[in-house]
Design a protein around this motif. Structure first.
Motif, PDB file in Angstrom:
ATOM      1  N   SER A 160       1.244  -0.822  -0.212  1.00 37.75           N
ATOM      2  CA  SER A 160       0.324   0.027  -0.232  1.00 37.75           C
ATOM      3  C   SER A 160       0.767   1.144   0.058  1.00 37.75           C
ATOM      4  O   SER A 160       0.682   2.018  -0.105  1.00 37.75           O
ATOM      5  CB  SER A 160      -0.781  -0.462   1.360  1.00 37.75           C
TER       6      SER A 160
ATOM      7  N   LEU B 138       0.913   3.334  -3.044  1.00 37.62           N
ATOM      8  CA  LEU B 138      -0.443   4.584  -3.526  1.00 37.62           C
ATOM      9  C   LEU B 138      -0.061   5.477  -3.344  1.00 37.62           C
ATOM     10  O   LEU B 138      -0.627   6.630  -3.392  1.00 37.62           O
ATOM     11  CB  LEU B 138      -1.492   3.806  -2.948  1.00 37.62           C
ATOM     12  N   THR B 139       0.946   6.257  -2.591  1.00 36.67           N
ATOM     13  CA  THR B 139       0.425   7.118  -1.285  1.00 36.67           C
ATOM     14  C   THR B 139       2.588   7.318  -0.944  1.00 36.67           C
ATOM     15  O   THR B 139       2.418   9.056  -0.740  1.00 36.67           O
ATOM     16  CB  THR B 139       0.626   7.133   0.688  1.00 36.67           C
TER      17      THR B 139
ATOM     18  N   SER C 126       3.490  -3.035  -4.456  1.00 36.59           N
ATOM     19  CA  SER C 126       3.946  -1.563  -4.709  1.00 36.59           C
ATOM     20  C   SER C 126       3.794  -0.671  -6.092  1.00 36.59           C
ATOM     21  O   SER C 126       3.905   0.326  -5.839  1.00 36.59           O
ATOM     22  CB  SER C 126       4.549  -1.245  -3.132  1.00 36.59           C
TER      23      SER C 126
ATOM     24  N   SER D 193       1.269  -0.643  -8.599  1.00 31.40           N
ATOM     25  CA  SER D 193       0.422   0.842  -7.397  1.00 31.40           C
ATOM     26  C   SER D 193       0.533   1.821  -7.387  1.00 31.40           C
ATOM     27  O   SER D 193      -0.345   2.954  -7.738  1.00 31.40           O
ATOM     28  CB  SER D 193      -0.076   0.254  -5.700  1.00 31.40           C
TER      29      SER D 193
ATOM     30  N   SER E 236      -1.629   3.838 -10.148  1.00 33.77           N
ATOM     31  CA  SER E 236      -2.302   5.145  -9.220  1.00 33.77           C
ATOM     32  C   SER E 236      -2.455   6.779  -9.976  1.00 33.77           C
ATOM     33  O   SER E 236      -2.290   7.639  -9.517  1.00 33.77           O
ATOM     34  CB  SER E 236      -2.446   5.587  -7.873  1.00 33.77           C
TER      35      SER E 236
ATOM     36  N   PRO F 160      -6.296   7.933 -10.444  1.00 34.15           N
ATOM     37  CA  PRO F 160      -6.250   8.375  -9.069  1.00 34.15           C
ATOM     38  C   PRO F 160      -7.433   7.688  -8.593  1.00 34.15           C
ATOM     39  O   PRO F 160      -7.001   7.010  -6.672  1.00 34.15           O
ATOM     40  CB  PRO F 160      -6.524  10.029  -8.904  1.00 34.15           C
ATOM     41  N   ASN F 161      -8.302   6.379  -9.105  1.00 33.73           N
ATOM     42  CA  ASN F 161      -9.571   6.432  -8.735  1.00 33.73           C
ATOM     43  C   ASN F 161      -8.912   4.646  -7.280  1.00 33.73           C
ATOM     44  O   ASN F 161     -10.076   3.892  -7.349  1.00 33.73           O
ATOM     45  CB  ASN F 161     -10.788   6.150  -8.885  1.00 33.73           C
TER      46      ASN F 161
ATOM     47  N   LYS G 135      -6.871   3.731  -5.989  1.00 31.29           N
ATOM     48  CA  LYS G 135      -6.345   3.583  -4.653  1.00 31.29           C
ATOM     49  C   LYS G 135      -7.801   2.696  -3.956  1.00 31.29           C
ATOM     50  O   LYS G 135      -7.139   2.197  -2.757  1.00 31.29           O
ATOM     51  CB  LYS G 135      -6.500   4.926  -3.624  1.00 31.29           C
ATOM     52  N   GLN G 136      -8.809   3.058  -4.189  1.00 32.69           N
ATOM     53  CA  GLN G 136     -10.242   3.135  -3.427  1.00 32.69           C
ATOM     54  C   GLN G 136     -10.224   1.453  -4.087  1.00 32.69           C
ATOM     55  O   GLN G 136     -10.017   0.526  -2.684  1.00 32.69           O
ATOM     56  CB  GLN G 136     -11.598   3.427  -4.026  1.00 32.69           C
TER      57      GLN G 136
ATOM     58  N   SER H  68      -7.434  -0.610  -1.967  1.00 33.83           N
ATOM     59  CA  SER H  68      -8.031  -0.991  -0.568  1.00 33.83           C
ATOM     60  C   SER H  68      -8.992  -1.742   0.059  1.00 33.83           C
ATOM     61  O   SER H  68      -8.802  -2.830   1.094  1.00 33.83           O
ATOM     62  CB  SER H  68      -8.056   0.911   0.591  1.00 33.83           C
TER      63      SER H  68
END
Lengths: 232, 268
Positions: B91, B94-95, B167, B170, B174, B178-179, B181-182, B185
């Motif tokens: 994850s 994503l960030t 990773s 992702s 992403s 951008p969607n 991410k949802q 998750s």
């Protein structure tokens, strides 16, 4: 030496592509420091970021035989919850040799004069303390070229004087690519100028000449009666 | 400053990456220790807390202390620790661009370095958590329950490689969507239940097992359990070769995707 060929950069703005730099080609010799001059939004900072490899051009190439710094004095790279010492250690691990890390930390500690704050979280610093730390960190590494964007405006009188002296010292062994609205500072440190206008570049062998032309152009854009409104 | 007169040495790509990843691991560990009250102990408590909750829930449902011939705490520890290791690293892609935006002003730092550093950091932390949990159980049982240490290490390494690949994908995905991410998750939550974290695959119906064994995360977790006890029964389809091969292909694909998009990711 830095050799730039057909450099083009645009940004997406309100759904449309706005070209900031358009097909620039130039060379910077190994012993030259360049003043980058232009009105707000002319692309000065963009050019520095491209030269520093922080941003990627749409088109064109940049070849450099030396090392280029990150934009001097940038505070964004600091982790707020880490102390000044830990932040400096982090950057020193990336840019310094292992055996030199302690020396780099000592240099920044001495320059920034933060006292006990050097071992406190960065987020507790005042803006002046942040400026001192970030400038000291940038100067702790002997790059061939330093990217200097508006740094001489930061901090108090003492810090500005110390920074000026340190820059003059670094000038003996390194070169600067410098953006500053303090045009006087550019004359001290640079021996050539690039004037950015409408995406293009005009090279000047004389910094003062470039500054004069730039100043005249800016002032000419001011309508005679468009100054500050008169007080009653 | 000693050595300040010497110019900065031009480094090879590998040297730069080695330094950057080292520095990022240092930074992240310092940050976690200073951000989280209780330091390392608090970080280690997270998987231990999950193991405790699942142990209690399982004991309420069925008072047995063994699952498929393996101590229930060791059984859950393998699932929770390995899955959390995967989940946290996967994850991160994503960030990481948003969280580390300012770091990319240092031109030597690339997005992939932040993922590699995260993987090393999490591998270290979760391996430490495993040592603590296994140590406590071994101390309680008065016997060392470990059949195959290299297999256990391989399970951790393969899980980390799979996480790095996820990773990276992702990270690239992403950027374009951008969607995502949802969606990811939700996928992560579904994977938790499809990876055998809280159940033994050998004990579920055949039709479900035949489907779930294609999941390489489940295979890693099963191999780790098998490494602890020779009596722990694993489905015949679970082999070291499958997750290893999967990780190789998956990681190659992820690296290909990343290298073809690195400039797009850095572009401002």
């Amino acid at each position: 030496m830095i050799r730039v060929s057909s450099l083009t950069k645009s940004y997406l703005y309100k759904g449309k592509r706005k070209r900031v730099l358009d097909n620039l080609t130039f060379e910077i010799a190994g012993d030259e420091s360049i003043a980058v001059i232009g009105a707000n939004g002319a692309g000065k900072s963009t050019l520095l970021q491209l030269l520093g490899g922080i941003d990627i051009p749409d088109r064109g190439t940049i070849d450099c035989t030396g090392t280029i710094s990150w934009p001097v004095g940038i505070e964004g790279g600091f982790q707020g919850s880490l102390t000044g010492r830990e932040n400096v250690t982090f950057v020193s691990m990336i840019y310094g040799e292992k055996r030199e890390i302690d020396d780099r930390i000592k240099f920044v500690e001495d320059f920034a004069e933060l006292g006990i704050y050097f071992d406190r979280p960065f987020k507790t610093y005042s803006s002046g303390m942040k400026s001192r730390l970030s400038f000291g960190l940038s100067m702790a590494f002997p790059f061939d070229y330093y990217l200097i964007d508006e740094i001489t405006a930061a901090g108090d009188q003492k810090f500005r004087e110390k920074s000026k002296r340190l820059l003059l010292d670094r000038k003996k062994t390194s070169n600067f690519l410098m953006v500053d609205h303090n045009l006087w500072g550019l004359q001290i440190h640079c021996n050539r100028a690039f004037l950015l206008e409408s995406g293009g570049i005009t090279e000047y062998a004389n910094v003062k000449e470039a500054i004069d032309i730039h100043t005249k152009t800016l002032l000419a854009e001011l309508a005679p009666e468009s100054g500050v409104p008169h007080a009653a | 400053m000693e050595g300040s007169d010497s110019r900065l040495r031009r480094l090879s790509g590998f040297e730069i990456q080695w330094r950057v990843v080292n520095a990022l691991v240092y930074r992240e560990l310092r940050r976690r220790v200073s951000d989280v009250q209780g330091g390392f102990l608090a970080v280690l408590m997270e998987p231990i807390g999950q193991i405790a909750v699942w142990t209690v829930l399982r004991m309420i449902a069925s008072p047995a202390t063994m699952v498929n011939n393996l101590n229930i705490i060791l059984f859950l520890a393998c699932g929770v620790i390995l899955f959390n290791l995967y989940s946290r690293v996967a994850s991160h892609g994503l960030t990481t661009m948003e969280a580390n935006k300012a770091l990319f002003f240092y031109r030597r730092v690339k997005p992939i370095d932040t993922i590699l550093a995260k993987a090393i950091e999490e591998l270290g932390l979760y391996a430490s958590a495993a040592i603590v949990v296994f140590g406590l159980v071994w101390a309680y049982l008065y016997s060392l329950v470990l059949r195959d240490l290299p297999l256990l290490v391989m399970a951790f390494v393969l899980m980390t490689l799979l996480a790095i690949a996820s990773s990276l994908l992702s990270l690239v995905g992403s950027h374009y969507f951008p969607n995502l991410k949802q969606v990811l998750s939700w996928l992560n939550r579904a994977l938790y239940f499809a990876s055998g974290v809280i159940y033994a695959p050998i004990q579920i119906p055949q039709f479900a097992r035949d489907f779930l064994v294609w999941n390489p995360l489940l295979q890693c977790i099963e191999l780790a359990r098998r490494a602890l006890s020779v009596d722990y029964q694993i489905p015949s389809q679970v082999t070291l070769g499958y997750p290893a091969g999967f990780a190789l292909v998956y990681l190659s694909l992820a690296l290909w995707c990343y290298t073809n998009n690195e400039k797009v990711l850095i572009r401002r």
